[in-house]
Design a protein around this motif. Structure first.
Motif, PDB file in Angstrom:
ATOM      1  N   ARG A 178      -4.027   5.539   2.311  1.00 60.44           N
ATOM      2  CA  ARG A 178      -2.929   4.354   1.608  1.00 60.44           C
ATOM      3  C   ARG A 178      -4.258   4.564   0.045  1.00 60.44           C
ATOM      4  O   ARG A 178      -5.375   4.324   0.169  1.00 60.44           O
ATOM      5  CB  ARG A 178      -3.012   3.254   2.177  1.00 60.44           C
TER       6      ARG A 178
ATOM      7  N   ALA B 118      -7.699   2.590   2.902  1.00 60.35           N
ATOM      8  CA  ALA B 118      -7.390   2.547   1.316  1.00 60.35           C
ATOM      9  C   ALA B 118      -8.366   2.855   0.855  1.00 60.35           C
ATOM     10  O   ALA B 118      -9.227   2.250   1.223  1.00 60.35           O
ATOM     11  CB  ALA B 118      -6.158   0.886   1.107  1.00 60.35           C
TER      12      ALA B 118
ATOM     13  N   GLN C 251      -5.461   1.949   9.934  1.00 54.82           N
ATOM     14  CA  GLN C 251      -5.964   2.600   8.080  1.00 54.82           C
ATOM     15  C   GLN C 251      -7.336   2.658   6.764  1.00 54.82           C
ATOM     16  O   GLN C 251      -7.538   1.644   7.299  1.00 54.82           O
ATOM     17  CB  GLN C 251      -4.647   1.658   7.602  1.00 54.82           C
TER      18      GLN C 251
ATOM     19  N   ALA D  66       1.390   5.800   0.541  1.00 56.13           N
ATOM     20  CA  ALA D  66       0.547   6.769   1.160  1.00 56.13           C
ATOM     21  C   ALA D  66       0.321   7.597   0.190  1.00 56.13           C
ATOM     22  O   ALA D  66       0.432   7.091  -1.200  1.00 56.13           O
ATOM     23  CB  ALA D  66       1.535   7.338   1.420  1.00 56.13           C
TER      24      ALA D  66
ATOM     25  N   PHE E 253       0.619  -0.791   0.619  1.00 56.35           N
ATOM     26  CA  PHE E 253      -0.161  -0.321   0.277  1.00 56.35           C
ATOM     27  C   PHE E 253       0.663   1.017  -0.325  1.00 56.35           C
ATOM     28  O   PHE E 253       1.096   2.077   0.961  1.00 56.35           O
ATOM     29  CB  PHE E 253      -1.218   0.361   1.409  1.00 56.35           C
TER      30      PHE E 253
END
Length: 471
Positions: free
Chosen positions: A399, A249, A247, A49, A47
């Motif tokens: 992400r 994504a 997190q 940033a 992943f």
């Protein structure tokens, strides 16, 4: 799609209502669940940033976050109850009843029985006109055996494709349902401050159905889930063990591959194994077909646009010294583009039939009708809503997800309205996500603190997409 032999299990538990579920004892826990794909597990990808600044926060965002924290214990309790009572595709009667009763108590307009067991609920905001925003959660579990260990582990069994199987939430759909139930309550609590309209879809059969039966998102759409009101956009999430809790994504554009199942029947002529010249050997033909099919990806398409063609089964023959009269193969195709998908389907048919004919045999290729399209996140919507996700995850916690070769039938919803599908990490800090059991594994576990992250993300998306709480 998993298919297991029958195993012994315990009797079903008694039904529970949402209000009867005791609060969760701890914030963190474990889950056994799926990877929300038509087939295959999600490996731990890399992943990058996102480097997206968080969007500005309003007083409404703070109130939504406070309400989310207040309902967290009940959300986890709902998830554990659903986890203990998993149901396979189009069999989610208990889950759907739990959801529908909860939504009616909150004042939603509720429609049940959409696509067999689906629930569609509508809540109109009290702060003025605005867009129609749809939120989706999938409800079905998988035919998998859950290991011992969890106090809320599943011991359920059900019939799937004619066989009795154990049932387990091995993909996190129990988390998705609990998150959307909690989102419904928070939105209803702040209805006076919300603009526009929220449409909640609790969807059955995301994991597919036996025999190529059409269900899930496609059937919900066919039965009017997006007709009245028609959503201007649709959001969905999925928990993922290949990311750390906290997190989030996302990926603009193609994010999940299409998924198609094909079967090839190779016909020859039976003969004695000691005298193969008296027949036509379909085993040898099948071997040549498998080799030839791999040249489609390696020699006929641009490798910068990946696709996957896999032969998963070969069956033929009854005895070592008999040339059989037929061999059957099956496989899967994954692509990110409808043009590539159609091209490879044509080439599989042409190559298989051509190779067989050239070896004095015959081949028939059948593509099953229940394939999933590629999931494409609307780039403009993804760019617009990324700051909302960054506000929840933090600048360093948001992400960019690599493209998944696993499939997801949210794709069909995103074909009807601009869509954004995102992922929420559920592996505890301090543990290596690359070593976590993937979705669809019976050892798949969830850090339940990730549910709050998913809930806050959904709430912030709705608030920002509708312009609620803005001066």
């Amino acid at each position: 799609m998993l298919r297991l032999r029958p195993l012994l299990g315990s009797a079903p538990r008694a039904p529970l209502t949402a209000g009867a579920v005791a609060p969760a004892a701890t914030r963190r826990g474990f889950l056994a669940a799926c990877a929300c794909c038509a087939a295959g597990a999600l490996a731990a990808p890399r992943f990058a940033a996102a480097h997206v600044p968080p969007g500005p926060a309003s007083a409404l965002h703070a109130r939504l976050d406070a309400a989310a924290s207040a309902i967290e214990g009940r959300m986890i309790a709902w998830r554990r109850d659903i986890h203990s009572n998993p149901e396979l595709g189009n069999q989610e009667h208990r889950t759907a009843a739990l959801v529908a009763a909860h939504l009616r108590r909150l004042g939603f307009e509720v429609r049940e029985g959409v696509a067999a067991t689906g629930v569609v609920a509508t809540l109109r905001g009290g702060a003025g006109d605005g867009p129609v925003v749809a939120l989706r959660a999938d409800m079905d579990a998988l035919p998998a055996q859950e290991p011992e260990g969890l106090p809320f582990a599943s011991r359920r069994r059900a019939t799937w494709d004619g066989a009795e199987v154990p049932v387990m939430h091995a993909c996190g759909h129990d988390c998705h349902v609990a998150i959307l139930m909690a989102a419904a309550e928070v939105l209803a609590l702040h209805r006076a401050e919300m603009r526009g309209t929220a449409v909640l879809l609790f969807q059955p059969a995301e994991e597919g159905l036996p025999g190529g039966e059409i269900g899930g998102a496609r059937r919900m759409l066919a039965e009017g889930a997006f007709d009245s009101p028609r959503p201007d956009m649709v959001f969905g999430l999925h928990v993922l063990t290949s990311m750390t809790t906290g997190q989030i994504a996302y990926r603009p554009g193609p994010a999940h591959a299409s998924s198609d199942t094909f079967r090839i029947t190779v016909r020859g002529r039976q003969a004695h194994g000691a005298m193969p010249w008296d027949g036509v050997d379909p085993v040898v033909i099948a071997g040549q077909i498998v080799t030839a099919l791999q040249t489609i990806q390696s020699r006929q398409v641009d490798v910068n646009d990946p696709s996957v063609l896999t032969i998963g089964t070969i069956h033929g023959g009854t005895r070592h010294n008999i040339v059989p009269d037929r061999v059957e193969l099956s496989g899967t195709l994954r692509t990110y583009d409808e043009g590539r998908r159609a091209f490879m389907q044509r080439r599989v048919k042409a190559l298989a039939e051509g190779v067989a004919q050239g070896m004095d045999g015959a081949a028939e290729v059948v593509w099953e009708p229940g394939g999933y399209a590629a999931l494409v996140n609307d780039p403009a919507l993804a760019d617009r809503m990324a700051p909302s996700l960054a506000r929840v995850a933090g600048r360093d916690g948001l992400r960019i997800n690599p493209r998944h070769t696993a499939s997801e039938d949210f794709a069909f919803l995103a074909q009807r309205a601009p869509g954004l599908f995102f992922w929420v990490g559920v592996t505890p800090p301090g543990q290596d996500p690359a070593r976590a059991a993937p979705n669809h594994s019976p050892h798949f576990t969830v850090d339940e603190a990730g549910l709050l992250v998913g809930l806050r993300a959904m709430l912030h998306l709705v608030a920002d997409a509708t312009g609620s709480g803005m001066a």
